[in-house]
Enzyme design. Structure first.
Site, PDB file in Angstrom:
ATOM      1  N   TRP A  22       0.812  -1.213   0.000  1.00 18.63           N
ATOM      2  CA  TRP A  22       0.000   0.000   0.000  1.00 18.63           C
ATOM      3  C   TRP A  22       0.853   1.274   0.000  1.00 18.63           C
ATOM      4  O   TRP A  22       0.532   2.250   0.659  1.00 18.63           O
ATOM      5  CB  TRP A  22      -0.975   0.026   1.186  1.00 18.63           C
ATOM      6  N   GLN A  38     -19.499  -0.603 -15.733  1.00 17.62           N
ATOM      7  CA  GLN A  38     -20.157  -1.706 -15.042  1.00 17.62           C
ATOM      8  C   GLN A  38     -21.447  -1.186 -14.421  1.00 17.62           C
ATOM      9  O   GLN A  38     -21.485  -0.841 -13.254  1.00 17.62           O
ATOM     10  CB  GLN A  38     -19.201  -2.267 -13.982  1.00 17.62           C
ATOM     11  N   PHE A  39     -22.498  -1.095 -15.222  1.00 10.29           N
ATOM     12  CA  PHE A  39     -23.740  -0.532 -14.718  1.00 10.29           C
ATOM     13  C   PHE A  39     -24.355  -1.365 -13.604  1.00 10.29           C
ATOM     14  O   PHE A  39     -25.085  -0.849 -12.780  1.00 10.29           O
ATOM     15  CB  PHE A  39     -24.743  -0.336 -15.860  1.00 10.29           C
ATOM     16  N   THR A  40     -24.058  -2.630 -13.549  1.00  9.26           N
ATOM     17  CA  THR A  40     -24.677  -3.474 -12.534  1.00  9.26           C
ATOM     18  C   THR A  40     -24.255  -3.086 -11.126  1.00  9.26           C
ATOM     19  O   THR A  40     -24.909  -3.466 -10.169  1.00  9.26           O
ATOM     20  CB  THR A  40     -24.363  -4.965 -12.763  1.00  9.26           C
TER      21      THR A  40
END
Length: 119
Positions: A22, A38-40
């Site tokens: 990180w 990614q419309f879902t």
């Protein structure tokens, strides 16, 4: 939307030279960014067992927002290092996950999201 693009580019997801996780972002490692619509992700699943997409933007607005996001990511990095898919197309995307981590990237806070404000 611009702050979302900046956040994607600045997220520290990779380890540094000494192996500390990180510590580096995609720019630091000269990586590539793959933007896939990614419309879902906007489906509500709070009632019943069927996803509800009624809160999703209409296709024209969604396409415009997605294209603007990709443009902002390209403007904030090296345009040739930013790839995207075809909006509303069936796509097969292959990748290798590096660990059991899934991140949800938010900007604007809870109030902005609840009020439907777009960044």
């Amino acid at each position: 939307m611009e702050s979302m693009a900046n956040k994607v580019l600045r997220l520290k997801l990779w380890e540094d030279e000494s192996g500390v996780t990180w510590k580096k972002n995609v720019k630091d490692i000269n990586g590539e960014v793959l933007c896939v619509s990614q419309f879902t992700l906007l489906a509500k699943t709070t009632k019943g067992t069927k996803p509800d997409f009624h809160g999703a933007a209409n296709p024209e607005d969604a396409r415009r927002l997605y294209q603007y996001f990709v443009e902002r990511v390209r403007a904030g990095y090296q345009a040739d290092r930013v790839k995207d898919g075809r909006f509303q197309a069936m796509m097969e995307v292959a990748l290798v996950n590096d660990g059991p981590v899934t991140l949800e990237v938010n900007v604007g806070g809870k109030v902005a999201q609840e009020n439907g404000k777009k960044d």
